[in-house]
Design an enzyme around this catalytic site. Structure first.
Site, mmCIF file in Angstrom:
data_model
loop_
_atom_site.group_PDB
_atom_site.id
_atom_site.type_symbol
_atom_site.label_atom_id
_atom_site.label_comp_id
_atom_site.label_asym_id
_atom_site.label_seq_id
_atom_site.Cartn_x
_atom_site.Cartn_y
_atom_site.Cartn_z
ATOM 1 N N HIS A 19 5.478 5.714 11.519
ATOM 2 C CA HIS A 19 4.669 5.592 10.204
ATOM 3 C C HIS A 19 3.998 6.842 9.955
ATOM 4 C CE1 HIS A 19 3.693 3.913 6.464
ATOM 5 N NE2 HIS A 19 3.340 2.720 6.708
ATOM 6 N N ARG A 73 0.823 -1.121 -0.034
ATOM 7 C CA ARG A 73 0.146 0.075 0.007
ATOM 8 C C ARG A 73 0.659 1.235 0.073
ATOM 9 N NH1 ARG A 73 -2.584 -3.972 1.761
ATOM 10 N NH2 ARG A 73 -0.550 -4.290 2.649
ATOM 11 N N THR A 74 1.800 1.491 1.036
ATOM 12 C CA THR A 74 2.569 2.712 1.184
ATOM 13 C C THR A 74 3.138 2.989 -0.078
ATOM 14 O OG1 THR A 74 2.676 2.109 3.156
ATOM 15 C CG2 THR A 74 3.917 4.068 2.495
ATOM 16 N N LYS A 131 25.973 -4.380 -2.168
ATOM 17 C CA LYS A 131 27.627 -4.242 -2.612
ATOM 18 C C LYS A 131 28.282 -3.753 -1.275
ATOM 19 C CE LYS A 131 26.900 -3.506 -7.453
ATOM 20 N NZ LYS A 131 26.947 -2.362 -8.404
ATOM 21 N N ARG A 185 11.246 3.958 3.144
ATOM 22 C CA ARG A 185 11.028 2.650 4.141
ATOM 23 C C ARG A 185 12.215 1.976 4.487
ATOM 24 N NH1 ARG A 185 6.013 -1.182 4.388
ATOM 25 N NH2 ARG A 185 4.860 0.908 5.019
HETATM 26 N N1 CP Z 1 0.168 0.038 5.966
HETATM 27 C C1 CP Z 1 1.113 -0.473 5.446
HETATM 28 O O1 CP Z 1 2.279 0.189 5.567
HETATM 29 O O2 CP Z 1 1.277 -1.222 4.170
HETATM 30 P P1 CP Z 1 2.248 -1.757 3.617
HETATM 31 O O3 CP Z 1 3.330 -2.390 4.486
HETATM 32 O O4 CP Z 1 1.686 -2.659 2.351
HETATM 33 O O5 CP Z 1 2.754 -0.634 2.792
#
Ligand code: CP
Length: 311
Positions: free
Chosen positions: A129, A51-52, A80, A101
């Site tokens: 998050h 999703r993110t 590497k 991320r």
């Molecule tokens: N909610 C969320 O962060 O989903 P993903 O890990 O799929 O990005």
């Protein structure tokens, strides 16, 4: 550090939150705008995501910008031995915004220290998050008509679940009452309980996901047990299925209550809940597109309202 970065939900004020919610509402009505023409955004995902990453990339595409990046760091020169510092400095040569991320807590903050390009934290370990929090707040505001004075029940992995940590901090402006439902091993960490105490936030802790907790909640926020954060897989096996929400448990829940989950889910919400009108997690994920359009524009210093007026 670029002041437009979004590393922690703590970086933004109550007014910022309300403004981003209004802008998300605007983007929901007008998702296709070519205001990012000429802008390039990097999505650097050192951890898996559906999703993110896809909602950030869709947000950029719908706003007329371009995306570069990776979803699997093993295909990059970090495999590497290139350091995160060098990776960020290199990518900064190419783009206007970095969405990252990373599995290490503090990685996004560190990235802001080595680049002048704005950085959006798309999740750093068990820490924060913040873009998820904005879509959660938007979802709560849409479904409850307010963010104020709500009873929010957080269930499952409250130790490693970064989404509940960010959400708890953001809601401090809105007089919430929290219920934390978790086993002892996955209890809300002390630093967040201390945060509640320091900010006068009411909370109770429960090991039982009881009818009285369910029936008096405005929001039930389910979470996945974060297998990837456990050092001991046997401990994960012991706790992974302790809390599952089933449709029959919602029989006497408020009609206005909504079930949220950042997703992905494993076993914590039974499939039969999907048919209950109070299940909101797929709509919640869609709201991520609009919330992230608002966040991207903020990070790039682009005001959609001025653009619409032709200023
Ligand atoms: N909610 C969320 O962060 O989903 P993903 O890990 O799929 O990005």
């Amino acid at each position: 550090m670029n002041q437009n970065s979004l590393v922690s939900i703590d970086d933004i004020s109550r007014d910022d939150i309300l403004d981003l919610i209004e802008r998300a509402r605007y983007f929901e009505e007008h998702p296709n705008h070519k205001i990012l023409d000429g802008k390039v955004v990097a999505t650097l995902f050192f951890e898996p995501s559906t999703r993110t990453r896809l909602s950030f990339e869709t947000a950029v595409n719908r706003l007329g910008g371009r995306v570069i990046g990776f979803s699997d760091a093993s295909t990059t020169s970090s495999s590497k031995g290139e350091t995160l510092k060098d990776t960020i400095k290199m990518v900064s040569n190419y783009v206007d915004l970095i969405v990252m991320r990373h599995y290490l807590e503090g990685a996004a903050r560190y990235a802001t220290e080595v680049t002048d390009v704005p950085v959006i934290n798309a999740g750093d370990g068990a820490n924060q998050h913040p873009s998820q929090t904005m879509l959660d707040l938007y979802s709560i505001s849409k479904t409850q008509g307010t963010l104020e004075n709500l009873t929010i029940t957080m269930v499952g992995d409250l130790k490693y679940g970064r989404t509940v940590h960010s959400l708890l901090m953001a809601l401090r402006y809105f007089n919430p009452t929290f219920r934390f439902v978790a086993c002892e091993e996955l209890r809300m960490p002390k630093e967040y309980r201390d945060f509640c105490d320091a900010n006068g936030i009411r909370y109770t802790e429960h090991t039982d996901f009881s009818p009285v907790v369910i029936n008096t909640s405005d929001i039930i926020y389910m979470t996945r047990v974060q297998r990837e954060r456990f050092a001991d897989i046997m401990e994960y096996e012991r706790v992974k299925d302790l809390y599952t929400l089933r449709a029959d448990m919602l029989a006497d829940a408020k009609p206005s209550m909504r079930v949220l989950h950042p997703l992905p889910r494993v076993n914590e919400i039974a499939q039969d809940v999907d048919n209950d009108p109070r299940a909101y997690y797929f709509d919640q994920a869609r709201n991520g597109l609009y919330a992230r359009q608002a966040i991207i524009c903020r990070a790039l210093g682009i005001d959609i309202y001025s653009y619409d007026k032709g200023e």
